[in-house]
Design a protein around this motif. Structure first.
Motif, PDB file in Angstrom:
ATOM      1  N   GLY A 152      33.707  79.853  46.520  1.00  0.00           N
ATOM      2  CA  GLY A 152      34.021  78.568  47.130  1.00  0.00           C
ATOM      3  C   GLY A 152      33.096  77.464  46.661  1.00  0.00           C
ATOM      4  N   GLN A 153      31.848  77.806  46.440  1.00  0.00           N
ATOM      5  CA  GLN A 153      30.876  76.832  45.951  1.00  0.00           C
ATOM      6  C   GLN A 153      31.242  76.354  44.552  1.00  0.00           C
ATOM      7  OE1 GLN A 153      26.908  78.438  46.090  1.00  0.00           O
ATOM      8  NE2 GLN A 153      25.920  76.434  45.994  1.00  0.00           N
ATOM      9  N   TRP A 154      31.678  77.262  43.702  1.00  0.00           N
ATOM     10  CA  TRP A 154      32.076  76.900  42.340  1.00  0.00           C
ATOM     11  C   TRP A 154      33.355  76.057  42.343  1.00  0.00           C
ATOM     12  CZ3 TRP A 154      29.452  76.697  38.079  1.00  0.00           C
ATOM     13  CH2 TRP A 154      28.311  77.480  37.942  1.00  0.00           C
ATOM     14  N   ARG A 155      34.297  76.402  43.177  1.00  0.00           N
ATOM     15  CA  ARG A 155      35.533  75.622  43.234  1.00  0.00           C
ATOM     16  C   ARG A 155      35.242  74.184  43.656  1.00  0.00           C
ATOM     17  NH1 ARG A 155      39.298  80.127  46.377  1.00  0.00           N
ATOM     18  NH2 ARG A 155      40.045  81.234  44.512  1.00  0.00           N
ATOM     19  N   ALA A 156      34.347  74.023  44.631  1.00  0.00           N
ATOM     20  CA  ALA A 156      34.008  72.681  45.104  1.00  0.00           C
ATOM     21  C   ALA A 156      33.206  71.916  44.049  1.00  0.00           C
ATOM     22  CB  ALA A 156      33.214  72.773  46.404  1.00  0.00           C
ATOM     23  N   ALA A 157      32.317  72.605  43.349  1.00  0.00           N
ATOM     24  CA  ALA A 157      31.451  71.943  42.366  1.00  0.00           C
ATOM     25  C   ALA A 157      32.215  71.501  41.126  1.00  0.00           C
ATOM     26  CB  ALA A 157      30.298  72.866  41.974  1.00  0.00           C
ATOM     27  N   LEU A 158      33.238  72.254  40.721  1.00  0.00           N
ATOM     28  CA  LEU A 158      33.981  71.926  39.506  1.00  0.00           C
ATOM     29  C   LEU A 158      35.293  71.203  39.779  1.00  0.00           C
ATOM     30  CD1 LEU A 158      33.414  75.112  37.301  1.00  0.00           C
ATOM     31  CD2 LEU A 158      32.231  72.917  37.213  1.00  0.00           C
ATOM     32  N   GLY A 159      35.682  71.078  41.032  1.00  0.00           N
ATOM     33  CA  GLY A 159      36.924  70.386  41.365  1.00  0.00           C
ATOM     34  C   GLY A 159      36.978  68.957  40.865  1.00  0.00           C
ATOM     35  N   PRO A 160      35.932  68.132  41.087  1.00  0.00           N
ATOM     36  CA  PRO A 160      35.962  66.746  40.597  1.00  0.00           C
ATOM     37  C   PRO A 160      36.076  66.656  39.075  1.00  0.00           C
ATOM     38  CG  PRO A 160      34.303  66.989  42.297  1.00  0.00           C
ATOM     39  CD  PRO A 160      34.762  68.376  41.962  1.00  0.00           C
ATOM     40  N   LEU A 161      35.443  67.575  38.356  1.00  0.00           N
ATOM     41  CA  LEU A 161      35.543  67.566  36.899  1.00  0.00           C
ATOM     42  C   LEU A 161      36.963  67.902  36.465  1.00  0.00           C
ATOM     43  CD1 LEU A 161      34.329  67.437  34.063  1.00  0.00           C
ATOM     44  CD2 LEU A 161      33.660  69.852  34.317  1.00  0.00           C
ATOM     45  N   TYR A 199      40.386  77.155  33.656  1.00  0.00           N
ATOM     46  CA  TYR A 199      40.496  76.406  34.912  1.00  0.00           C
ATOM     47  C   TYR A 199      40.626  74.909  34.650  1.00  0.00           C
ATOM     48  CZ  TYR A 199      38.829  74.030  39.147  1.00  0.00           C
ATOM     49  OH  TYR A 199      38.698  73.180  40.205  1.00  0.00           O
ATOM     50  N   LEU A 200      39.805  74.376  33.769  1.00  0.00           N
ATOM     51  CA  LEU A 200      39.783  72.935  33.537  1.00  0.00           C
ATOM     52  C   LEU A 200      40.988  72.435  32.746  1.00  0.00           C
ATOM     53  CD1 LEU A 200      35.985  72.508  32.668  1.00  0.00           C
ATOM     54  CD2 LEU A 200      37.119  71.846  34.805  1.00  0.00           C
ATOM     55  N   TYR A 201      41.504  73.252  31.833  1.00  0.00           N
ATOM     56  CA  TYR A 201      42.542  72.762  30.919  1.00  0.00           C
ATOM     57  C   TYR A 201      43.905  73.416  31.086  1.00  0.00           C
ATOM     58  CZ  TYR A 201      38.839  70.204  28.637  1.00  0.00           C
ATOM     59  OH  TYR A 201      37.809  69.329  28.398  1.00  0.00           O
ATOM     60  N   ASP A 202      43.936  74.625  31.620  1.00  0.00           N
ATOM     61  CA  ASP A 202      45.216  75.320  31.760  1.00  0.00           C
ATOM     62  C   ASP A 202      45.694  75.402  33.207  1.00  0.00           C
ATOM     63  OD1 ASP A 202      45.043  75.736  29.028  1.00  0.00           O
ATOM     64  OD2 ASP A 202      44.103  77.711  29.255  1.00  0.00           O
ATOM     65  N   GLY A 203      44.887  74.881  34.108  1.00  0.00           N
ATOM     66  CA  GLY A 203      45.279  74.912  35.510  1.00  0.00           C
ATOM     67  C   GLY A 203      45.196  76.280  36.155  1.00  0.00           C
ATOM     68  N   GLU A 204      44.489  77.212  35.503  1.00  0.00           N
ATOM     69  CA  GLU A 204      44.354  78.557  36.068  1.00  0.00           C
ATOM     70  C   GLU A 204      43.253  78.542  37.132  1.00  0.00           C
ATOM     71  OE1 GLU A 204      42.702  82.748  34.397  1.00  0.00           O
ATOM     72  OE2 GLU A 204      44.371  81.852  33.271  1.00  0.00           O
TER      73      GLU A 204
END
Length: 395
Positions: free
Chosen positions: A212-221, A375-380
């Protein structure tokens, strides 16, 4: 412009003389000549080559021959082992692996070397006062910004603020196309995560395994990339070109590029100044000199390392854009007068975080890049598999 860079040229000459004078204490007298082989990456600035030339002039019977090994950060381990080197110029992420496999031996630090604490811990043998390598130069992520009017207040921005509030005005190494650009991508993603949550990576390089911490930290990027609000390039050189050709306001890059970019950008009519500042939490990197366990000339290698990592050597490397490893360089008045941005580099080093210093770092980084890129480019979505994969390598 002319006056500024003539002062820098003067500094270069002064430092050269200073280094040669100080080098008198490093002159060796030998009955039998030896040749030290230094395995190193490509020297794009000429600064390291200058130091080797100085050593060889002072020590014609103990010359250093640089064996340049073109490689990415990722494959440095295998390629360096293919050389018959006495000294390895290691990227700091490879030190644990070389040490764990007995490829290098501990080396004594000069007693008067004022290493920055953040720099020293990357090369120190855990739980002891010994070092596996002596830092040659350090490196840390910096936030460049273009100033068009110096009369207008321009407070230092944050990386988080730039990504959120400056659409189309930022570029970083947030894309990867091959193994050669993977490591820059990993570092930039870590810095973006730290901008949102500075607990995602501790001051000792311990990574969070909280999904959950990683999802929140990378969500804005992820949102910024999807909306094309930031520029994503693969590698430092492409990032520099995009920043310069597009006249962008912000860029994430290493400090070594500052002299060339500053010199070129000051010639543009609409650019008053290029400034560098902290991210505020950048990833620290750099190279360190280690003695090969197979070397038959360890005493000579250690003397050469003392010369190459001395304070005067650090002052010269700073002229070429490298971030110094010792506190003495950051408080040298002559250096600060000629290169005032060095003070910002010091602040960035002191606020930096290391990548996980683990012998399995290379495999961790490969998996981290795969998961986060998808995650960032393929929406996975980031899944528990992401946590399991990286935890397996670092656990």
């Amino acid at each position: 412009m002319t006056e500024l860079y003539s002062r820098r040229s003067f500094l270069a000459g002064a430092l050269t003389v200073g280094t040669l004078s100080a080098g008198a204490g490093y002159v060796l007298t030998r009955k039998e000549p030896v040749e030290l082989v230094l395995a190193t990456g490509v020297d794009t600035t000429g600064g390291r080559s200058q130091l080797l030339t100085m050593w060889n002039q002072l020590n014609p019977d103990a010359r250093i021959r640089a064996e340049t090994v073109p490689s990415s950060t990722r494959d440095q381990y295998e390629k360096f082992l293919g050389t018959d080197a006495d000294i390895f110029n290691l990227d700091v992420i490879h030190i644990p692996r070389f040490a764990a496999q007995g490829r290098i031996v501990p080396v004594a630090l000069p007693p008067d070397l004022s290493l920055m604490a953040e720099v020293g811990r990357l090369s120190q043998r855990p739980g002891s006062d010994e070092f596996w390598a002596v830092p040659f130069n350090t490196d840390v992520g910096m936030l460049y910004r273009r100033v068009t009017d110096k009369s207008v207040a321009d407070p230092p921005p944050t990386l988080k603020g730039v990504v959120a509030s400056s659409p189309g005005q930022f570029v970083g190494q947030l894309q990867t196309v091959s193994q050669q650009t993977d490591e820059a991508f990993v570092i930039n993603v870590l810095e973006q995560a730290l901008a949102q949550d500075d607990a995602i990576l501790t001051e000792d390089g311990v990574l969070s395994f909280n999904l959950g911490q990683w999802r929140a930290a990378l969500g804005p990027l992820a949102a910024a990339i999807k909306a094309k609000r930031i520029g994503a390039e693969a590698g430092e050189a492409d990032t520099n070109r995009t920043f310069q050709r597009s006249g962008l306001r912000y860029m994430r890059n290493w400090p070594v590029y500052f002299p060339a970019i500053d010199r070129a950008e000051r010639t543009k009519r609409d650019t008053a100044e290029i400034r560098v500042g902290t991210l505020p939490t950048g990833i620290i990197g750099g190279q360190s000199l280690a003695i090969s366990a197979r070397s038959e000339n360890r005493d000579v290698a250690e003397a050469a390392i003392r010369f190459l990592t001395s304070k005067t050597a650090q002052l010269l490397l700073a002229k070429y854009g490298f971030a110094p490893t010792v506190l003495d360089a950051y408080i040298d008045q002559r250096l600060l007068e000629s290169l005032p941005h060095v003070q910002s580099i010091r602040y960035a080093v002191e606020a930096s975080r290391p990548r996980p210093m683990h012998e399995n770092y290379a495999e961790f980084a490969r998996l981290f890049a795969q998961h986060t890129h998808r995650y960032l480019y393929d929406g996975e979505p980031l899944s528990q598999r992401f946590i399991e994969d990286i935890q397996k390598e670092l656990g």
